[in-house]
Design an enzyme around this catalytic site. Structure first.
Site, PDB file in Angstrom:
ATOM      1  N   ASN A  37      51.054  23.223  29.186  1.00 27.74           N
ATOM      2  CA  ASN A  37      52.227  22.720  29.834  1.00 27.74           C
ATOM      3  C   ASN A  37      51.774  21.678  30.851  1.00 27.74           C
ATOM      4  O   ASN A  37      50.520  21.749  31.277  1.00 27.74           O
ATOM      5  CB  ASN A  37      52.611  24.099  30.828  1.00 27.74           C
ATOM      6  CG  ASN A  37      53.408  25.021  29.800  1.00 27.74           C
ATOM      7  OD1 ASN A  37      53.835  24.660  28.689  1.00 27.74           O
ATOM      8  ND2 ASN A  37      53.390  26.266  30.334  1.00 27.74           N
TER       9      ASN A  37
ATOM     10  N   HIS B 137      47.277  19.173  28.075  1.00 23.30           N
ATOM     11  CA  HIS B 137      48.002  17.886  28.033  1.00 23.30           C
ATOM     12  C   HIS B 137      48.226  16.958  29.358  1.00 23.30           C
ATOM     13  O   HIS B 137      48.957  16.211  29.627  1.00 23.30           O
ATOM     14  CB  HIS B 137      49.326  18.253  27.374  1.00 23.30           C
ATOM     15  CG  HIS B 137      49.224  18.672  26.195  1.00 23.30           C
ATOM     16  ND1 HIS B 137      50.060  19.470  25.283  1.00 23.30           N
ATOM     17  CD2 HIS B 137      48.162  18.542  25.156  1.00 23.30           C
ATOM     18  CE1 HIS B 137      49.788  19.679  24.254  1.00 23.30           C
ATOM     19  NE2 HIS B 137      48.481  19.254  23.928  1.00 23.30           N
TER      20      HIS B 137
ATOM     21  N   CYS C 250      45.245  -2.515  41.743  1.00 22.57           N
ATOM     22  CA  CYS C 250      44.974  -3.594  40.808  1.00 22.57           C
ATOM     23  C   CYS C 250      45.881  -4.149  40.074  1.00 22.57           C
ATOM     24  O   CYS C 250      45.880  -5.134  39.433  1.00 22.57           O
ATOM     25  CB  CYS C 250      43.725  -3.043  39.728  1.00 22.57           C
ATOM     26  SG  CYS C 250      44.935  -2.008  38.411  1.00 22.57           S
TER      27      CYS C 250
ATOM     28  N   SER D  27      54.420  29.979  23.561  1.00 24.70           N
ATOM     29  CA  SER D  27      54.099  29.011  22.462  1.00 24.70           C
ATOM     30  C   SER D  27      54.466  29.313  21.150  1.00 24.70           C
ATOM     31  O   SER D  27      53.832  30.476  20.474  1.00 24.70           O
ATOM     32  CB  SER D  27      52.475  28.480  22.634  1.00 24.70           C
ATOM     33  OG  SER D  27      52.416  27.464  21.731  1.00 24.70           O
TER      34      SER D  27
ATOM     35  N   LEU E 187      58.699  36.981  28.471  1.00 24.81           N
ATOM     36  CA  LEU E 187      57.615  36.946  29.075  1.00 24.81           C
ATOM     37  C   LEU E 187      57.545  37.483  30.771  1.00 24.81           C
ATOM     38  O   LEU E 187      56.756  38.068  31.252  1.00 24.81           O
ATOM     39  CB  LEU E 187      56.968  35.650  29.246  1.00 24.81           C
ATOM     40  CG  LEU E 187      56.175  35.405  27.939  1.00 24.81           C
ATOM     41  CD1 LEU E 187      57.057  35.051  26.809  1.00 24.81           C
ATOM     42  CD2 LEU E 187      55.332  34.119  27.985  1.00 24.81           C
TER      43      LEU E 187
HETATM   44 ZN    ZN Z   1      44.907   0.133  38.736  1.00 19.41          ZN
END
Ligand code: ZN
Length: 276
Positions: A100, A117, A179, A217, A260
């Site tokens: 998750n 992830h 940047c 899952s 759950l």
């Molecule tokens: Zn940057």
């Protein structure tokens, strides 16, 4: 309920490593689009290739994700998340791996969570690598899009929403303040690989486990299923608590098909009793 009794025994012995998926967060209002109660999504998930190469796809994604964040960012941990944290506190759970990206394990009190992830609450610059809080990005997108009035109809577990493309035209995306580079939620997209250090850390946790406990899952994607396959190969027992069918069932010694939010608090109170 013999399966639940067996699971109580396994967890009471300690050495549990949790592998959690979207089904753990549905009670927090984040739908699992792969699960039995999830609405089938119309659009295909964003891929890394489309995000980085297609400016129109990227703009539409940010508009949808900006709306989705209002739901995901406000989600609160549920009884299942809190029960996992209690099991960790009690010493029964020694590691947590999650698929998750909602950060709700930690919000529920868990520590040292491997976020396979990533996490939607962070923004990463693809050019300079700087990480910034999602709240900053949300505020900047609000400022850049004062006229944007899109309303999310269905939020997916990855923070994406369903929205007509016509509503997305004119949305302005902002770039890295350091940047000027391309910004992206710090989550692993389809077509992108999980950073190797997270994978090896997860395999290390599984290798040291007595029980791999899969929570919520369906194990549809290999990024999660591979840990179950490794556990089986190493002779580590596998237990699954999930609503509906999972692809891990052939490998699991215990399978509990139940909510759950009911099963996990029950297990947490049982184990706390045993260890005190
Ligand atoms: Zn940057």
């Amino acid at each position: 309920m013999r399966q639940v009794a067996e699971l109580e025994d396994w967890i009471s012995e300690g050495g549990v490593v949790v592998l959690s998926g979207a089904g753990l967060s549905t009670d927090s209002g984040i739908p699992d689009y792969r699960g039995p109660s999830g609405s089938a999504r119309r659009s295909t998930p964003m891929t890394y290739q489309a995000f980085t190469r297609d400016p129109v796809a990227r703009r539409r994604y940010w508009a949808r994700s900006h709306l989705g964040w209002r739901t995901i960012g406000e989600a609160r941990p549920n009884d299942g998340h809190r029960a996992v944290a209690r099991l960790q506190e009690a010493g029964a759970v020694q590691g947590i791996i999650t698929q998750n990206v909602d950060g709700l394990h930690q919000a529920g009190g868990a520590r040292d969570v491997v976020e396979l992830h990533g996490n939607l609450a962070r923004i990463v610059c693809l050019d300079c690598g700087e990480l910034t809080p999602r709240e900053w990005m949300a505020a900047r997108l609000d400022d850049a899009n004062p006229e944007f009035r899109g309303v999310a109809t269905a939020v997916n577990a990855d923070g994406d929403v369903e929205l007509d493309d016509a509503e997305l035209d004119g949305f302005t995306v902002v770039d890295c303040m350091a940047c000027g580079g391309m910004l992206k939620p710090d989550v692993v997209y389809f077509g992108e690989t999980v950073p190797p250090e997270r994978v090896s850390r997860s395999f290390g946790l599984v290798a040291g486990a007595r029980t791999l406990l899969v929570l919520g899952s369906s194990l549809t994607v290999m990024s999660g299923r591979r840990f179950v396959l490794r556990a089986v190969k190493d002779g580590i027992r596998v237990a699954i608590v999930n609503r509906g069918v999972t692809r891990g069932e052939p490998y699991a010694g215990v399978v509990v098909d139940a909510p759950l939010g009911i099963v996990l608090p029950h297990l947490a109170s049982t184990v706390a009793t045993v260890s005190s």
